[in-house]
Design a protein around this motif. Sequence first.
Motif, mmCIF file in Angstrom:
data_model
loop_
_atom_site.group_PDB
_atom_site.id
_atom_site.type_symbol
_atom_site.label_atom_id
_atom_site.label_comp_id
_atom_site.label_asym_id
_atom_site.label_seq_id
_atom_site.Cartn_x
_atom_site.Cartn_y
_atom_site.Cartn_z
ATOM 1 N N HIS A 74 107.865 84.395 -69.709
ATOM 2 C CA HIS A 74 108.301 85.310 -70.998
ATOM 3 C C HIS A 74 107.102 85.881 -71.582
ATOM 4 O O HIS A 74 106.919 85.185 -72.680
ATOM 5 C CB HIS A 74 109.447 84.384 -71.590
ATOM 6 N N GLN A 99 105.962 88.560 -72.556
ATOM 7 C CA GLN A 99 105.994 89.511 -73.618
ATOM 8 C C GLN A 99 106.590 89.149 -75.081
ATOM 9 O O GLN A 99 106.163 89.860 -76.181
ATOM 10 C CB GLN A 99 107.310 90.560 -73.328
ATOM 11 N N HIS A 100 106.668 87.866 -75.414
ATOM 12 C CA HIS A 100 107.136 87.320 -76.652
ATOM 13 C C HIS A 100 106.495 85.995 -76.912
ATOM 14 O O HIS A 100 106.429 85.166 -75.701
ATOM 15 C CB HIS A 100 108.585 87.428 -76.949
ATOM 16 N N LEU A 125 106.879 82.086 -77.771
ATOM 17 C CA LEU A 125 108.108 81.009 -77.693
ATOM 18 C C LEU A 125 107.652 79.874 -78.817
ATOM 19 O O LEU A 125 106.483 79.309 -78.761
ATOM 20 C CB LEU A 125 108.223 80.513 -76.401
ATOM 21 N N ASP A 159 117.046 79.626 -69.370
ATOM 22 C CA ASP A 159 116.976 80.913 -68.507
ATOM 23 C C ASP A 159 115.872 80.620 -67.091
ATOM 24 O O ASP A 159 115.947 81.473 -66.485
ATOM 25 C CB ASP A 159 116.193 81.838 -69.322
ATOM 26 N N CYS A 161 112.632 82.183 -77.844
ATOM 27 C CA CYS A 161 111.846 83.179 -78.146
ATOM 28 C C CYS A 161 111.820 83.418 -79.928
ATOM 29 O O CYS A 161 112.998 83.184 -80.192
ATOM 30 C CB CYS A 161 112.463 84.555 -77.317
ATOM 31 N N CYS A 186 116.044 88.558 -78.845
ATOM 32 C CA CYS A 186 115.766 87.884 -77.854
ATOM 33 C C CYS A 186 116.418 86.468 -77.460
ATOM 34 O O CYS A 186 116.196 85.722 -78.524
ATOM 35 C CB CYS A 186 114.296 88.308 -77.297
ATOM 36 N N PHE A 193 115.849 84.642 -74.928
ATOM 37 C CA PHE A 193 115.326 83.644 -74.013
ATOM 38 C C PHE A 193 115.011 82.120 -74.507
ATOM 39 O O PHE A 193 114.341 81.938 -75.852
ATOM 40 C CB PHE A 193 113.959 84.279 -73.284
#
Length: 328
Positions: free
Chosen positions: A143, A145-146, A148, A167, A180, A185, A187
């Motif tokens: 993950h 893009q963001h 955690l 996930d 996230c 989001c 996730f």
Amino acid sequence: MMNSTSIKPLRRSGTSIVAMKRLNNTSSFPLAQAPRSAVSALSSAAKTKGGNQPSPTPNYIEFPTSPQPPDDHTGYHANHNGTIVHHTHSKHPLAEITLSELFTCSGCKEFGTGRRYACQNCDFQLHHFCALSPPSLKAHPFHGQHQLVFHAKPKQVKAGIAWPRCDVCCKSTKGFTFRCRVNSCNFQMHPCCAMLSTEIKFPNHPHLLKVLPPGNTLPGGAGGGNDQPGMVCSECKKKRSSGRVYSCTVCDYHLHALCAKSMINGLQEYGIKPPEKPNMLGTAARLASQVVIEFIGGLIEGFGEGVGEVLVQNIGRGRRSTNRRRIA
């Protein structure tokens, strides 16, 4: 890396009958019952090879992510005697030990064995990666893009029906999770799953394994389904419609991320398979049947033998007449 003077683990082939019974216990292993001497010997076990100073407690554990600054590991405090004080269990220090018994992590609520951080005063144990998890992970390959963020408590159960799911492995998240930070989001993943990467070397297979792209997104925020036909895991011999899957770059070998976690939590090293989750519906049905049987038995006993025999005979006649109607 494990301490060179850690307690020597018991291998499965040489485990006694008593120890085997302990391995089958699904609850946490109570330190007060057996390895008290092991825990008391931690002061000597933490010493370096060349001197009398205790070895420093690791202040960083390598997750597959961008480097974390040293001051970004504030989830625990390291003591001079080699123990740590975790923010979820601040009343007692936790000591690093290695035991072969199966245990349930008090943080993520998942199974583990081998290396762990354990309380010397109560039945509290954490996977080493749960105990040393940083407050955040930046640019994780699952993950990127963001960011955690570590959470000690899980999300609220949706509508009181089911727990949110990871996930990566698609198992329920009932404790420690990385979630996230973007509100829109959903996730999230277990700390154990966060130790996995997009490429792994699984001990049971000689070739490199790469994670397949995520498939459909499942309801409730759990994604990563794989719809490829015939995708059978080479370890558990089962198909899964959810969770990430690794595939061999050379041959037709596939591995569920759920099964890959066994090389992180110690189960693969010690040859231990986690207990199967019981069928809740089957268990409820058996309990309900037992209650009905005991209730009827109590009625028969209360009515006395004569009335009880008549009741049993009437029940028998009712069953026979029902069968005759079905045959007709």
